[in-house]
Structure formats: C-alpha cells, structure tokens
Design a protein around this motif. Structure first.
Motif, PDB file in Angstrom:
ATOM      1  N   LEU A  39      10.289  33.667 -37.707  1.00 36.49           N
ATOM      2  CA  LEU A  39       8.852  33.400 -37.719  1.00 36.49           C
ATOM      3  C   LEU A  39       8.077  34.544 -37.075  1.00 36.49           C
ATOM      4  CD1 LEU A  39       9.005  29.652 -36.672  1.00 36.49           C
ATOM      5  CD2 LEU A  39       8.388  30.539 -38.937  1.00 36.49           C
ATOM      6  N   ASP A  43       2.206  32.421 -38.199  1.00 33.81           N
ATOM      7  CA  ASP A  43       2.845  31.632 -39.251  1.00 33.81           C
ATOM      8  C   ASP A  43       2.532  30.148 -39.090  1.00 33.81           C
ATOM      9  OD1 ASP A  43       3.971  33.700 -40.668  1.00 33.81           O
ATOM     10  OD2 ASP A  43       6.028  33.349 -39.988  1.00 33.81           O
ATOM     11  N   VAL A  45       4.254  26.410 -39.568  1.00 34.12           N
ATOM     12  CA  VAL A  45       5.603  25.830 -39.631  1.00 34.12           C
ATOM     13  C   VAL A  45       5.556  24.327 -39.390  1.00 34.12           C
ATOM     14  CG1 VAL A  45       6.055  26.363 -37.186  1.00 34.12           C
ATOM     15  CG2 VAL A  45       7.977  26.054 -38.766  1.00 34.12           C
ATOM     16  N   LEU A 108       2.651  26.224 -46.066  1.00 31.33           N
ATOM     17  CA  LEU A 108       3.492  26.549 -44.914  1.00 31.33           C
ATOM     18  C   LEU A 108       4.345  27.788 -45.164  1.00 31.33           C
ATOM     19  CD1 LEU A 108       4.831  22.967 -44.084  1.00 31.33           C
ATOM     20  CD2 LEU A 108       2.950  24.162 -42.948  1.00 31.33           C
ATOM     21  N   ASP A 109       4.739  28.422 -44.067  1.00 28.47           N
ATOM     22  CA  ASP A 109       5.669  29.557 -44.134  1.00 28.47           C
ATOM     23  C   ASP A 109       7.106  29.122 -43.903  1.00 28.47           C
ATOM     24  OD1 ASP A 109       3.718  31.850 -44.338  1.00 28.47           O
ATOM     25  OD2 ASP A 109       3.004  30.887 -42.501  1.00 28.47           O
ATOM     26  N   ALA A 110       7.303  27.985 -43.247  1.00 28.20           N
ATOM     27  CA  ALA A 110       8.662  27.564 -42.906  1.00 28.20           C
ATOM     28  C   ALA A 110       8.714  26.081 -42.587  1.00 28.20           C
ATOM     29  CB  ALA A 110       9.183  28.367 -41.718  1.00 28.20           C
ATOM     30  N   VAL A 134       5.957  24.679 -49.027  1.00 31.76           N
ATOM     31  CA  VAL A 134       6.279  26.010 -48.500  1.00 31.76           C
ATOM     32  C   VAL A 134       5.987  27.065 -49.563  1.00 31.76           C
ATOM     33  CG1 VAL A 134       8.158  27.486 -47.659  1.00 31.76           C
ATOM     34  CG2 VAL A 134       8.012  25.116 -46.911  1.00 31.76           C
ATOM     35  N   ARG A 135       5.411  28.165 -49.141  1.00 32.77           N
ATOM     36  CA  ARG A 135       5.103  29.260 -50.070  1.00 32.77           C
ATOM     37  C   ARG A 135       6.396  29.880 -50.589  1.00 32.77           C
ATOM     38  NH1 ARG A 135       6.699  33.762 -47.678  1.00 32.77           N
ATOM     39  NH2 ARG A 135       6.633  33.923 -45.407  1.00 32.77           N
ATOM     40  N   GLY A 138       9.158  31.533 -48.367  1.00 35.56           N
ATOM     41  CA  GLY A 138       9.217  30.854 -47.073  1.00 35.56           C
ATOM     42  C   GLY A 138      10.625  30.347 -46.800  1.00 35.56           C
ATOM     43  N   ARG A 197      12.682  29.677 -50.037  1.00 35.61           N
ATOM     44  CA  ARG A 197      11.958  28.998 -51.115  1.00 35.61           C
ATOM     45  C   ARG A 197      11.879  29.927 -52.311  1.00 35.61           C
ATOM     46  NH1 ARG A 197       9.512  26.995 -54.951  1.00 35.61           N
ATOM     47  NH2 ARG A 197       7.573  25.798 -54.790  1.00 35.61           N
TER      48      ARG A 197
END
Length: 199
Positions: A39, A43, A45, A108-110, A134-135, A138, A197
C-alpha cells in the motif's frame, strides 16, 4: 437475513467479547501481512470481515492520513469490540455483508481479508464482489495468522484436500472471480495469499 448470515453472526457474536484476548500475540503477523500488500500513501483499502479491527491500525499506518481505511463486518458485536478497542479512530466501520458491499465499482486499491474465505457462503460469488469494488491492478490479501495445518490442529480436525485455501483450490477459485494469484505462503506461523485484480 439468510441462514448463512445468521450462522456467521451467531458464531462470532458468541466469541466477540474475548476475541482479542484469545489471540493477543497476532499483531506483528497482521502488520507483516499488511506490509506485503504494498500500500501507498493515499490508497483506499477495505478490511473485509474486519471483526474487532485488528488489521485497521497497520492499514492506517500504510495509507497514511490521506488514505481511506474501511472495516466491514456482518456481526454488530464484533464491531462494538472494535469501537471499544478504539479502532474506529483509524478506520470507518461498516455493518454490512461483504457479499453485497455498499461501495461503487473500482473505488478501492486493495482488500485485506483475515480468516475470511472459510466464512464465505458462496466463495466464488463473494470474491467477485470484492473484485467489483477494487480497481484493475488492485490487490487482495487473504490472510490468517497461522497456517492451514496449525489451524486444523487448533480445531482438532484433519487438514483435508477440499480446503478452499489449499493452493490447487484457491488458484482457480480466484481466477474465476476476477483475481490472479501472485503469491502463496502456507507456513506454521501464517497463511498469506496475494492476488491482483484482473481487467
């Protein structure tokens, strides 16, 4: 509420009050697993199935004050314990089912999920829901502070080939749900599977 949701709530409600005292030494394992997420400052999460929120402090440390930390759990008693421990000060707590998150796609990133997979009623569908929020690119971390064999021994049951967390089962499960497994560790002292992802 579905029978699966009711069963999960009953299981964790009965254990919420002493959850943290039963596992007092897990903090470093959580912090190490969060570090492997990679991370960055700012970010966004989610701790999916956050329970008492033990992952929230290291997640907040990883994303800094400009990041977003969410903790989602289905069991009110677990979230009350998270508040009692002051973990609501480092992340926003959501009373919700991770199978139907009130979040927009790709926000979200994670996602971090400690002890999550074994409690998902429809693992493929539920992991797709995590992928939805999630993108692309991610990361998902599926974690447990002890490995599969040690956990089975703790519960007095044998380790079976059907275990969803076994790599031959987990890899295709993730792949069919929008994730690509990138790292897998199943040791006495931890279980950690990382996935990216796709899309």
């Amino acid at each position: 509420m579905s029978d699966d949701q009711t069963r999960v709530q009953e299981f964790f409600t009965a254990r919420a009050a002493d959850w943290d005292t039963r596992f007092p030494d897990d903090g470093p394992a959580y912090a190490a697993a969060v570090a492997e997420l990679g991370l960055r400052e700012g970010d966004r999460v989610l701790d999916a199935g956050c329970g008492t929120g033990r992952a929230l402090p290291p997640l907040r440390a990883a994303v800094g004050p400009s990041g977003v930390v969410l903790g989602a759990d289905l069991t009110p008693a677990m979230l009350r314990e998270a508040v009692r421990a002051g973990r609501d000060r480092v992340g926003t707590l959501l009373l919700t089912d991770v199978a139907a998150l009130p979040l927009r796609a790709g926000c979200l990133d994670a996602v971090f999920g400690a002890g999550l997979v074994s409690h998902l009623p429809s693992p493929a569908e539920n992991l797709r829901e995590l992928a939805r929020v999630v993108r692309p690119g991610g990361v998902l971390a599926l974690f447990h502070p002890i490995g599969r064999a040690a956990l089975a021994a703790r519960h007095g049951r044998p380790l079976t080939p059907e275990d969803l967390r076994a790599e031959p089962n987990l890899r295709p499960l993730l792949s069919g749900s929008g994730w690509r497994l990138t790292s897998y560790a199943d040791e006495d002292t931890r279980f950690l599977a990382l996935a990216v992802r796709e899309g």
